[in-house]
Design a protein around this motif. Structure first.
Motif, short mmCIF file in Angstrom:
data_model
loop_
_atom_site.label_atom_id
_atom_site.label_comp_id
_atom_site.label_asym_id
_atom_site.label_seq_id
_atom_site.Cartn_x
_atom_site.Cartn_y
_atom_site.Cartn_z
N UNK A 1 -14.97 51.72 13.54
CA UNK A 1 -13.52 51.76 13.74
C UNK A 1 -13.00 53.11 14.23
N UNK A 2 -13.80 54.18 14.06
CA UNK A 2 -13.33 55.51 14.45
C UNK A 2 -14.09 56.06 15.65
N UNK A 3 -15.41 55.83 15.69
CA UNK A 3 -16.22 56.44 16.74
C UNK A 3 -16.53 55.47 17.90
N UNK A 4 -17.08 54.30 17.57
CA UNK A 4 -17.52 53.39 18.64
C UNK A 4 -16.35 52.69 19.32
N UNK A 5 -15.47 52.09 18.52
CA UNK A 5 -14.33 51.35 19.07
C UNK A 5 -13.06 51.81 18.35
#
Length: 280
Positions: free
Chosen positions: A89-93
């Motif tokens: 939820x923070x890094x990938x998407x």
């Protein structure tokens, strides 16, 4: 009585669902996790704690050891979900899922919870009672210290690790100049509680004999890892400035060692007299 029989299965199923969800996110977000070996080890610790806890809670429900192991498995599953959820939820998407900042906060600041259940097990193993009434104040002090340091850790104004440094805490942050001393004192109290847990097992071991001594010896070795793990964490954080592979390895080894030690005491030394059930 019916609730007592159903509740352990409910906790175990919730833990298993958390493990499954975390594993799914780890597959969906390659490259942001801790690696397959770390993930597998963490899941092993979670399942081991829940499996032994489920066995004890369903067969010896009056003894808190099984419930503590189930709670420990649930905590480990929560951390697995938190880190995988934060990665997605923070890094990938970024923004694809709500509450990513809560996942980061829990993963990075709720670390005292990792030691609560295993410390409690060390205090009351194997009969579910403290070694003596004199230990009551030690146990109460340890519980209060863990509660305070857990809350203050969530509120302490510190930036997250490098990969999540851009994330703001969803909770109000309080300056270390205000809560620094209470945080330090409660942290020292919790650390003292970890050592006291190992001492409690050693005290029982000295008083025991025969089969009971063998039952306790396994947990004595595992309980000694609890304060040692905290020392490893503090040393690596002091050197690197953040958690690293040594912290992860130390926590995983300890979390696997505790349920395995109890499992060996059950199967090899007839702890709680349910070894025949395990054999079947």
């Amino acid at each position: 009585m019916q609730v007592r029989r159903i509740a352990p299965w409910g906790v175990a199923c919730l833990t298993l669902a958390g493990v499954g969800f975390a594993a799914t996110l780890d597959v969906v977000v390659p490259g942001h996790g801790d690696g397959a070996l770390v993930v597998a080890s963490w899941f092993t610790a979670t399942v081991a704690s829940s499996a032994v806890g489920l066995l004890l809670a369903t067969r010896r429900g009056a003894n808190p050891i099984g419930w503590l192991l189930l709670a420990n498995g649930l905590v480990l599953a929560a951390f697995a979900v938190a880190i995988e959820y934060a990665d997605y939820a923070v890094l990938a998407e970024p923004g694809a899922l709500p509450g990513g900042e809560w996942a980061v906060l829990f993963n990075e600041r709720a670390w005292p919870l990792l030691f609560v259940c295993v410390t409690a097990i060390a205090f009351v193993f194997p009969d579910g009672r403290l070694p003596s009434p004199a230990w009551r104040w030690v146990a109460l002090g340890t519980g209060a210290s863990f509660a305070i340091v857990s809350v203050l850790s969530l509120l302490l104004a510190e930036r997250f690790s490098d990969e999540f440094a851009h994330v703001s805490s969803p909770l109000p942050e309080v300056s270390g100049s205000i809560i620094g001393i209470p945080f330090l004192l409660s942290g020292l109290g919790a650390m003292g509680g970890l050592v006291a847990g190992a001492v409690a097992v050693a005290t029982r071991l000295r008083r025991s004999s025969g089969v009971e001594r063998y039952q306790l010896k396994w947990l004595a070795y595992a309980a000694a890892l609890i304060p040692a793990t905290v020392v490893v964490c503090l040393v690596e954080i002091a050197i690197r400035g953040e958690e690293g592979p040594a912290v992860t390895a130390a926590i995983v080894v300890t979390m696997i060692a505790i349920p395995v030690a109890i499992g060996v005491a059950i199967t090899r030394y007839r702890l709680y007299q349910i070894d025949r059930l395990v054999s079947r």
